[in-house]
Design a protein around this motif. Structure first.
Motif, PDB file in Angstrom:
ATOM      1  N   VAL A 124      29.531  26.728  18.302  1.00  0.00           N
ATOM      2  CA  VAL A 124      28.113  26.452  18.550  1.00  0.00           C
ATOM      3  C   VAL A 124      27.557  25.812  17.292  1.00  0.00           C
ATOM      4  O   VAL A 124      27.842  26.264  16.177  1.00  0.00           O
ATOM      5  CB  VAL A 124      27.329  27.750  18.832  1.00  0.00           C
ATOM      6  CG1 VAL A 124      25.856  27.441  19.117  1.00  0.00           C
ATOM      7  CG2 VAL A 124      27.926  28.508  19.998  1.00  0.00           C
ATOM      8  N   LEU A 125      26.767  24.763  17.453  1.00  0.00           N
ATOM      9  CA  LEU A 125      26.078  24.148  16.325  1.00  0.00           C
ATOM     10  C   LEU A 125      24.607  24.545  16.339  1.00  0.00           C
ATOM     11  O   LEU A 125      24.021  24.783  17.397  1.00  0.00           O
ATOM     12  CB  LEU A 125      26.171  22.616  16.391  1.00  0.00           C
ATOM     13  CG  LEU A 125      27.544  21.976  16.292  1.00  0.00           C
ATOM     14  CD1 LEU A 125      27.399  20.455  16.275  1.00  0.00           C
ATOM     15  CD2 LEU A 125      28.291  22.427  15.052  1.00  0.00           C
ATOM     16  N   THR A 126      24.022  24.602  15.165  1.00  0.00           N
ATOM     17  CA  THR A 126      22.578  24.757  15.045  1.00  0.00           C
ATOM     18  C   THR A 126      22.138  23.993  13.812  1.00  0.00           C
ATOM     19  O   THR A 126      22.963  23.472  13.055  1.00  0.00           O
ATOM     20  CB  THR A 126      22.164  26.239  14.971  1.00  0.00           C
ATOM     21  OG1 THR A 126      20.759  26.352  15.151  1.00  0.00           O
ATOM     22  CG2 THR A 126      22.572  26.871  13.644  1.00  0.00           C
ATOM     23  N   THR A 144      32.399  30.360  16.691  1.00  0.00           N
ATOM     24  CA  THR A 144      31.923  30.002  15.359  1.00  0.00           C
ATOM     25  C   THR A 144      30.558  29.351  15.450  1.00  0.00           C
ATOM     26  O   THR A 144      30.319  28.508  16.314  1.00  0.00           O
ATOM     27  CB  THR A 144      32.910  29.012  14.702  1.00  0.00           C
ATOM     28  OG1 THR A 144      34.202  29.614  14.626  1.00  0.00           O
ATOM     29  CG2 THR A 144      32.445  28.634  13.306  1.00  0.00           C
ATOM     30  N   LEU A 145      29.653  29.741  14.554  1.00  0.00           N
ATOM     31  CA  LEU A 145      28.380  29.041  14.415  1.00  0.00           C
ATOM     32  C   LEU A 145      28.479  28.131  13.197  1.00  0.00           C
ATOM     33  O   LEU A 145      28.768  28.590  12.090  1.00  0.00           O
ATOM     34  CB  LEU A 145      27.224  30.022  14.223  1.00  0.00           C
ATOM     35  CG  LEU A 145      25.855  29.338  14.124  1.00  0.00           C
ATOM     36  CD1 LEU A 145      25.324  29.007  15.521  1.00  0.00           C
ATOM     37  CD2 LEU A 145      24.843  30.205  13.385  1.00  0.00           C
ATOM     38  N   THR A 146      28.238  26.843  13.407  1.00  0.00           N
ATOM     39  CA  THR A 146      28.237  25.863  12.326  1.00  0.00           C
ATOM     40  C   THR A 146      26.838  25.298  12.178  1.00  0.00           C
ATOM     41  O   THR A 146      26.227  24.876  13.171  1.00  0.00           O
ATOM     42  CB  THR A 146      29.232  24.722  12.611  1.00  0.00           C
ATOM     43  OG1 THR A 146      30.556  25.271  12.700  1.00  0.00           O
ATOM     44  CG2 THR A 146      29.193  23.680  11.508  1.00  0.00           C
ATOM     45  N   VAL A 166      29.674  17.508  15.149  1.00  0.00           N
ATOM     46  CA  VAL A 166      30.195  17.770  16.499  1.00  0.00           C
ATOM     47  C   VAL A 166      31.689  17.521  16.522  1.00  0.00           C
ATOM     48  O   VAL A 166      32.172  16.479  16.068  1.00  0.00           O
ATOM     49  CB  VAL A 166      29.497  16.885  17.549  1.00  0.00           C
ATOM     50  CG1 VAL A 166      30.071  17.159  18.943  1.00  0.00           C
ATOM     51  CG2 VAL A 166      27.991  17.133  17.555  1.00  0.00           C
ATOM     52  N   THR A 167      32.439  18.474  17.054  1.00  0.00           N
ATOM     53  CA  THR A 167      33.886  18.342  17.184  1.00  0.00           C
ATOM     54  C   THR A 167      34.292  18.605  18.629  1.00  0.00           C
ATOM     55  O   THR A 167      33.468  18.955  19.473  1.00  0.00           O
ATOM     56  CB  THR A 167      34.622  19.342  16.270  1.00  0.00           C
ATOM     57  OG1 THR A 167      34.470  20.671  16.818  1.00  0.00           O
ATOM     58  CG2 THR A 167      34.082  19.315  14.856  1.00  0.00           C
ATOM     59  N   GLU A 168      35.578  18.486  18.892  1.00  0.00           N
ATOM     60  CA  GLU A 168      36.092  18.754  20.232  1.00  0.00           C
ATOM     61  C   GLU A 168      35.835  20.199  20.645  1.00  0.00           C
ATOM     62  O   GLU A 168      35.712  20.505  21.820  1.00  0.00           O
ATOM     63  CB  GLU A 168      37.589  18.445  20.279  1.00  0.00           C
ATOM     64  CG  GLU A 168      38.174  18.329  21.679  1.00  0.00           C
ATOM     65  CD  GLU A 168      38.439  19.692  22.336  1.00  0.00           C
ATOM     66  OE1 GLU A 168      38.346  19.773  23.577  1.00  0.00           O
ATOM     67  OE2 GLU A 168      38.721  20.659  21.593  1.00  0.00           O
ATOM     68  N   LYS A 169      35.708  21.091  19.647  1.00  0.00           N
ATOM     69  CA  LYS A 169      35.481  22.504  19.944  1.00  0.00           C
ATOM     70  C   LYS A 169      34.014  22.829  20.247  1.00  0.00           C
ATOM     71  O   LYS A 169      33.709  23.945  20.674  1.00  0.00           O
ATOM     72  CB  LYS A 169      35.950  23.367  18.770  1.00  0.00           C
ATOM     73  CG  LYS A 169      37.470  23.377  18.574  1.00  0.00           C
ATOM     74  CD  LYS A 169      37.840  24.322  17.442  1.00  0.00           C
ATOM     75  CE  LYS A 169      39.351  24.390  17.264  1.00  0.00           C
ATOM     76  NZ  LYS A 169      39.727  25.325  16.166  1.00  0.00           N
ATOM     77  N   VAL A 197      22.928  11.504  20.585  1.00  0.00           N
ATOM     78  CA  VAL A 197      24.178  11.890  19.917  1.00  0.00           C
ATOM     79  C   VAL A 197      25.032  12.746  20.851  1.00  0.00           C
ATOM     80  O   VAL A 197      26.244  12.506  21.009  1.00  0.00           O
ATOM     81  CB  VAL A 197      23.884  12.659  18.610  1.00  0.00           C
ATOM     82  CG1 VAL A 197      25.170  13.308  18.066  1.00  0.00           C
ATOM     83  CG2 VAL A 197      23.282  11.731  17.566  1.00  0.00           C
ATOM     84  N   LEU A 198      24.424  13.735  21.498  1.00  0.00           N
ATOM     85  CA  LEU A 198      25.194  14.642  22.347  1.00  0.00           C
ATOM     86  C   LEU A 198      25.744  13.926  23.576  1.00  0.00           C
ATOM     87  O   LEU A 198      26.873  14.212  24.003  1.00  0.00           O
ATOM     88  CB  LEU A 198      24.329  15.834  22.757  1.00  0.00           C
ATOM     89  CG  LEU A 198      23.885  16.742  21.603  1.00  0.00           C
ATOM     90  CD1 LEU A 198      23.102  17.938  22.139  1.00  0.00           C
ATOM     91  CD2 LEU A 198      25.081  17.221  20.787  1.00  0.00           C
TER      92      LEU A 198
END
Length: 396
Positions: A124-126, A144-146, A166-169, A197-198
């Motif tokens: 998850v990104l924030t 994982t939070l990035t 942003v990655t494949e995960k 972007v998303l």
């Protein structure tokens, strides 16, 4: 003995626990009126009278068995109908009952949603700075939070930095708008850039990336600021809302998730959230509060109270030499510390009986969060201390 995993979480939560303890200790030592606690986002305003009146009405007019027994895991149908109708009026949606899921606050909804969307090891990104509990939410589902690095000094998210992260995960991006801890409202231009972007990354990696919009402060905005309705910008958006702040009900744990029919895998997400609500142990959101808040979903606390606090405190801090992006929403301001070590600054502030929250807990060191959802007396009483604190560092 408790588990190793919980031991680590307990250690990470020690700062929050110590804040309560330190506040209580100082109030006992100096008197509550002489301690200026800006540490917690606990609304000073009481819930509007309509909440009490509606609660009594619901209790008097609803069959007790119906009110207090199990209902569908996604909530009472009539509550979801009323909330859907409100969102349709306000944002031009065409939601029905299946687009709304009642939950135990936005936090409960997001935890259930991550359980639905994430497999262990995914990401998850924030955007930093971010609500510190997001780390725990991710940990709850073994992902994982990035954090995308902060865009200082505006704190508007940087889409170029997002694209690098942003990655494949990556399966979800979690945003908080208006933002806790900065009070910044992410603009329509920022949201559109994030959406672009998303959308590109979805094509690149060949799977959905869900944008989870955490919106407990949606109605708390000032100076004519407008909070963008994010589903208008990005197809795979899921909105998480809480009545904790708009109706001053943080202890009642009531909110909802909302998503459009065209969100990828919509039907399975709806069904799975119902399962996650049950197996996580919530079972369903509190029945009484579902019906009360659905009746009152367009009511509001008097935000002019927060606005007066915001103006008084912000103007004073700027006059004393502090740096801060003026907040347009929520009831926080994120103030740059005169030294790099924000924790040391927080400890120094205690000498002036001022309690603050270090920015490092929100993924952005060198700042402190100041919660101005306090009494005007707290703000006025604190100002000599804030001034003296600034003067102390100017002399160094």
């Amino acid at each position: 003995m408790i588990s190793d995993r919980m031991s680590k979480l307990l250690e990470r939560s020690a700062a929050m626990s110590s804040m309560y303890t330190e506040s209580a200790r100082m109030k006992e030592q100096y008197g509550a009126e002489n301690v200026y606690d800006f540490g917690m986002g606990n609304p000073n305003l009481a819930a509007p009278d309509i909440i009490r009146e509606t609660s009594i009405k619901v209790l008097n007019e609803t069959d007790p068995w119906y009110l207090h027994h199990y209902m569908p895991n996604n909530g009472f149908i009539e509550a979801r109908e009323k909330i859907a109708a409100s969102l349709n009026r306000r944002f031009g949606e065409s939601f029905g009952v299946d687009n709304i899921m009642m939950c135990t606050g936005a936090a409960g909804g997001i935890n259930c949603l991550l359980k639905v969307l994430m497999d262990p090891g995914q990401e998850v990104l924030t955007f930093a700075p971010y609500f510190g509990e997001y780390d725990r939410y991710a940990d709850n589902v073994n992902c994982t939070l990035t954090a995308v690095p902060p865009n200082i000094p505006t704190f508007q998210p940087d889409p170029a930095e997002l694209a690098k992260c942003v990655t494949e995960k990556t399966r979800a991006v979690l945003i908080d708008n208006p933002n806790n801890p900065t009070g910044v409202v992410y603009s329509a231009e920022t949201i559109k850039a994030i959406a672009d972007v998303l959308a590109e990354k979805e094509k690149e990696f060949g799977h959905a990336i869900y944008l989870i919009s955490d919106e407990p402060y949606r109605e708390l905005v000032y100076d004519g600021a407008v909070v963008p309705w994010i589903p208008d910008f990005y197809k795979n958006t899921i909105v998480a809302y809480s009545f904790s702040k708009s109706l001053s009900l943080p202890g009642d744990r009531i909110g909802y998730l909302a998503l459009r029919d065209d969100v990828e895998d919509f039907e399975n997400i709806i069904a799975a959230v119902a399962v996650a609500t049950r197996i996580t142990g919530f079972i369903n959101a509190p029945g009484l509060q579902q019906l009360v808040c659905a009746e009152c979903c367009e009511e509001m606390v008097d935000i002019s109270f927060y606005d007066r606090n915001r103006e008084r405190l912000y103007n004073a801090l700027i006059e004393y030499g502090y740096e801060c992006a003026k907040p347009e929403g929520a009831f926080y301001m994120f103030v740059k510390t005169p030294i790099a070590d924000d924790k040391a600054f927080v400890n120094k502030a205690k000498e002036y009986r001022i309690l603050l929250t270090p920015g490092s807990g929100f993924g952005c060191a060198g700042y402190v969060r100041v919660s101005y959802c306090v009494s005007p007396e707290t703000i006025e009483g604190s100002l000599p201390g804030f001034k003296a604190l600034a003067e102390f560092y100017k002399k160094k």
